[in-house]
Scaffold this motif. Structure first.
Motif, short mmCIF file in Angstrom:
data_model
loop_
_atom_site.label_atom_id
_atom_site.label_comp_id
_atom_site.label_asym_id
_atom_site.label_seq_id
_atom_site.Cartn_x
_atom_site.Cartn_y
_atom_site.Cartn_z
N GLU B 65 21.76 19.87 23.23
CA GLU B 65 22.41 18.73 22.59
C GLU B 65 22.74 19.08 21.15
O GLU B 65 21.96 19.74 20.47
CB GLU B 65 21.46 17.52 22.63
N TRP B 66 23.91 18.66 20.70
CA TRP B 66 24.30 18.87 19.29
C TRP B 66 23.89 17.63 18.52
O TRP B 66 24.44 16.55 18.71
CB TRP B 66 25.80 19.11 19.18
N LEU B 67 22.92 17.80 17.64
CA LEU B 67 22.45 16.65 16.88
C LEU B 67 23.48 16.29 15.81
O LEU B 67 23.81 15.15 15.58
CB LEU B 67 21.09 16.94 16.24
N ASN B 68 23.99 17.32 15.10
CA ASN B 68 25.18 17.14 14.26
C ASN B 68 25.98 18.41 14.38
O ASN B 68 25.75 19.19 15.31
CB ASN B 68 24.78 16.83 12.82
N ASP B 69 26.88 18.69 13.48
CA ASP B 69 27.75 19.84 13.68
C ASP B 69 27.04 21.18 13.64
O ASP B 69 27.52 22.16 14.21
CB ASP B 69 28.86 19.84 12.60
N VAL B 70 25.91 21.26 12.98
CA VAL B 70 25.25 22.56 12.85
C VAL B 70 23.93 22.64 13.60
O VAL B 70 23.53 23.73 14.01
CB VAL B 70 25.01 22.93 11.37
N THR B 71 23.28 21.54 13.84
CA THR B 71 21.96 21.60 14.46
C THR B 71 22.07 21.41 15.96
O THR B 71 22.65 20.45 16.45
CB THR B 71 21.02 20.50 13.91
N MET B 72 21.53 22.37 16.69
CA MET B 72 21.55 22.28 18.14
C MET B 72 20.11 22.12 18.61
O MET B 72 19.20 22.77 18.07
CB MET B 72 22.15 23.57 18.69
N SER B 73 19.90 21.27 19.58
CA SER B 73 18.54 21.17 20.12
C SER B 73 18.55 21.62 21.57
O SER B 73 19.41 21.22 22.34
CB SER B 73 18.02 19.74 19.98
N ILE B 74 17.63 22.51 21.87
CA ILE B 74 17.49 22.96 23.26
C ILE B 74 16.20 22.37 23.80
O ILE B 74 15.13 22.57 23.22
CB ILE B 74 17.45 24.50 23.34
N ARG B 75 16.33 21.63 24.87
CA ARG B 75 15.14 21.02 25.44
C ARG B 75 14.79 21.75 26.74
O ARG B 75 15.59 21.78 27.67
CB ARG B 75 15.41 19.55 25.73
N ILE B 76 13.63 22.34 26.74
CA ILE B 76 13.19 22.97 27.98
C ILE B 76 12.02 22.15 28.50
O ILE B 76 11.03 21.92 27.82
CB ILE B 76 12.76 24.43 27.75
N ASN B 77 12.19 21.70 29.73
CA ASN B 77 11.26 20.74 30.28
C ASN B 77 10.53 21.38 31.45
O ASN B 77 11.14 21.75 32.45
CB ASN B 77 12.09 19.53 30.74
N PHE B 78 9.21 21.53 31.34
CA PHE B 78 8.45 22.18 32.40
C PHE B 78 7.92 21.19 33.42
O PHE B 78 7.19 21.57 34.31
CB PHE B 78 7.27 22.97 31.80
N SER B 79 8.30 19.93 33.28
CA SER B 79 7.63 18.90 34.10
C SER B 79 7.84 19.13 35.60
O SER B 79 6.94 18.88 36.40
CB SER B 79 8.12 17.52 33.70
N SER B 80 9.02 19.67 35.99
CA SER B 80 9.25 19.89 37.42
C SER B 80 8.26 20.90 37.98
O SER B 80 7.72 20.73 39.08
CB SER B 80 10.66 20.39 37.66
N TYR B 81 8.03 21.97 37.20
CA TYR B 81 7.10 23.00 37.67
C TYR B 81 5.67 22.48 37.69
O TYR B 81 4.91 22.74 38.62
CB TYR B 81 7.21 24.25 36.80
N LEU B 82 5.32 21.73 36.63
CA LEU B 82 3.97 21.16 36.58
C LEU B 82 3.75 20.26 37.78
O LEU B 82 2.71 20.29 38.44
CB LEU B 82 3.79 20.36 35.29
N PHE B 83 4.79 19.47 38.09
CA PHE B 83 4.73 18.55 39.21
C PHE B 83 4.46 19.32 40.52
O PHE B 83 3.65 18.89 41.35
CB PHE B 83 6.07 17.80 39.29
#
Lengths: 276, 308
Positions: B65-83
């Motif tokens: 996700e682009w929070l603004n023009d320069v900051t990018m956030s990468i979300r890695i979610n392990f919940s599927s594997y934990l599940f």
């Protein structure tokens, strides 16, 4: 001792063939049964064939399957042949083993994984404006082509690896363009494997239910998908009739192929004998 | 010369075709195909397995996700594997799939080995028909062959009626909708894949070696153990891989013969995807299955490459 051993092997062979064929025989016998129960015999009848041939949804699905199988087998043979040329002829190419591995991997990949991966790809591509295909016949065709390329590559690679290259080299020495050499010399020599690869690709496409279920859209249903959804809810004699038709067609094809191979082998044997 | 050939030749002589660089074109087509329709799809599966499951279409959250023009956030979610590891169901399904597939592979080996050997020892003119008869069922619909067993194993099926008529049993046996039925289905569907590689090995085997062993006084069993078996190892391995790998991820067979209690991982993945619409968990199941199968797949590829 020896006789006892061979009798044991004969018994296992007999058992094996019985195991392979009795279920198919049963399907055929009960397709001529009048009763709706597929395991209790009542009277001879061909009414299930009549119903099958008037079942519009099955006929429509059979037409879809036929189109998909013909197109995907043809593309698979073209792409697979190019890939086989790369694998056998581009000796200096780095990563050739990886290339071969990637192309043949769908052969051993479980169908559910291939189907899931391709569907997720198509869903992602649909969001881009350049992707022309909506989910349906075209995506099933692409999926089946990817699966079939693996088998075609294996068949044609083994043929290209074993044949005599001196003919190609002679033509090149005489100044023929490489493309000309390919069309006039290589292609005629590998034609039997191209046909074998096409037929295998065609059958694989006609046989697949899992990948097609993943990547198909709302309107397009293949024959195996219809068969699957109807046998999921129990046995139906119409499917027995369909099975009988398929088995007869395939048997006919295999017998013809067998006779052709047999004749060719006999011809080769005669030629070899005369050559000596 | 046919018109077709003349046409083909004249097309080939067109100057612009001469200018196409042959080699890059030959390489590019299959390479692009496999990248677009095989490599990238698995990248997407991997990506979605690390995404969050949301309610919507498509039912997974964005990873970048682009929070603004320069900051990018990468979300890695392990919940599927934990599940997958928290819920007993999934681990159980993996174990039962591997177990059933392994058992079916063994049975295929026990039936297929003597069959392949017998065919290779048959008189020359019988070999081709016998071999074609092994391949023939493979060309008929897989689905229909599995469906045949629904009738055979059912309560009113021929096995139960035969046993009832012979008064060996009082009530029909439950043969369908259990692991026994799944195993029969797996063996039935994949037996030809075991026989063919074994046959290729036996056909190439030099019978002089067996005769030499016999002449030197080895008993048939010892000859088998010391000569035949080691020489056929590659056939055994290739055949077993060809049965085992697809059997682990099988969906149709457990769906038709296994009943609702059966837990095979292919079926679990299907349910997760189509019924629960949980794409991240389905993707995580696929990734874990791939990791389980990657080792046998590499062994298989190596053997294939060595052969050719």
């Amino acid at each position: 001792m020896r006789a006892k051993k061979s009798r044991l092997i004969l018994m296992v062979i007999g058992f094996g063939y019985a195991f392979l064929y009795l279920p198919i025989m049963m399907l055929i016998v009960f397709s001529f049964n009048e009763s709706r129960l597929v395991t209790v015999w009542s009277r001879f009848s061909t009414k299930w064939y009549y119903e099958l041939l008037h079942n519009q949804s099955i006929l429509k699905a059979a037409w879809v399957s036929l189109q998909v199988a013909i197109i995907s087998a043809t593309i698979a043979v073209i792409v697979g042949t190019l890939a086989a040329i790369v694998i056998t002829r581009f000796k200096s190419l780095r990563g050739r083993t990886l290339f071969n591995g990637l192309l043949t991997a769908p052969m051993v990949m479980p169908d559910v994984i291939t189907g899931l991966a391709l569907l997720l790809l198509f869903v992602a591509l649909e969001q881009s404006p350049f992707w022309p295909f909506s989910r349906g016949i075209s995506t099933i065709t692409i999926a089946h082509t990817t699966l079939a390329i693996a088998y075609v590559v294996v068949i044609i690679t083994s043929r290209l690896a074993e044949f005599d290259r001196s003919l190609e080299e002679a033509a090149l020495d005489l100044g023929a363009h490489p493309m000309m050499v390919f069309f006039r010399i290589t292609l005629p020599l590998i034609t039997p494997s191209l046909i074998a690869g096409w037929l295998l690709a065609f059958t694989i496409s006609l046989d697949d239910v899992v990948i097609a279920s993943f990547v198909s859209g709302a309107g397009s249903t293949t024959l195996p998908m219809i068969v699957f959804s109807s046998v999921r809810w129990g046995v139906t004699p119409q499917i027995n009739a369909l099975a009988t038709i398929i088995v007869s067609l395939v048997t006919l094809g295999v017998i013809i192929a067998g006779l052709l191979i047999n004749r060719q082998q006999r011809l080769e044997r005669i030629l070899n004998r005369n050559g000596r | 010369m046919s018109y077709f050939l003349i046409a083909a030749r004249s097309i080939m002589l067109l100057p612009f075709l001469r200018n196409i660089k042959g080699r890059p074109f030959v390489l590019a087509v299959p390479l692009l195909w496999t990248l677009l329709f095989f490599v990238i799809p698995f990248g997407i599966v991997l990506k979605i397995s690390f995404s969050e499951s949301i309610y919507g279409a498509p039912p997974y959250g964005a990873m970048i996700e682009w929070l603004n023009d320069v900051t990018m956030s990468i979300r890695i979610n392990f919940s599927s594997y934990l599940f997958l590891f928290q819920d007993n169901l999934y681990v159980k399904s993996y174990v039962s799939s591997l177990g059933l597939a392994g058992f079916a592979t063994l049975i295929c080996l026990f039936i297929g080995y003597p069959m392949a050997y017998g065919i290779s020892q048959a008189p020359l003119k019988w070999r081709l028909p016998l071999l074609l008869m092994v391949i023939l069922p493979f060309w008929t619909s897989f689905l229909i062959r599995i469906y045949a067993w629904v009738g055979i194993l059912g309560h009113n099926g021929p096995i139960n009626s035969l046993l009832l008529n012979l008064h060996l049993i009082d009530a029909p046996l439950t043969l369908l909708n259990n692991n026994f039925a799944v195993c029969i289905g797996l063996v039935y569907a994949y037996l030809p894949f075991m026989i063919l590689p074994l046959y290729t090995v036996f056909e190439k085997m030099d019978s002089a070696l067996l005769e030499a062993a016999a002449d030197l006084g080895a008993r048939p069993f010892l000859t088998f153990l010391k000569v035949t078996l080691p020489l056929s190892t590659s056939g055994i391995i290739i055949g077993s891989m060809l049965v085992f790998i697809p059997a682990v991820g099988e969906f149709v067979i457990p769906e038709l013969l296994g009943g609702s209690d059966n837990l095979m991982i292919g079926k679990v993945l299907w349910t997760e995807f189509f019924n629960n619409r949980d794409w991240p968990v389905a993707s995580a199941i696929a990734i874990c299955l791939l990791i389980l199968l990657v080792l046998p797949m590499i062994v298989f590829q190596r053997l294939q490459m060595r052969k050719s």
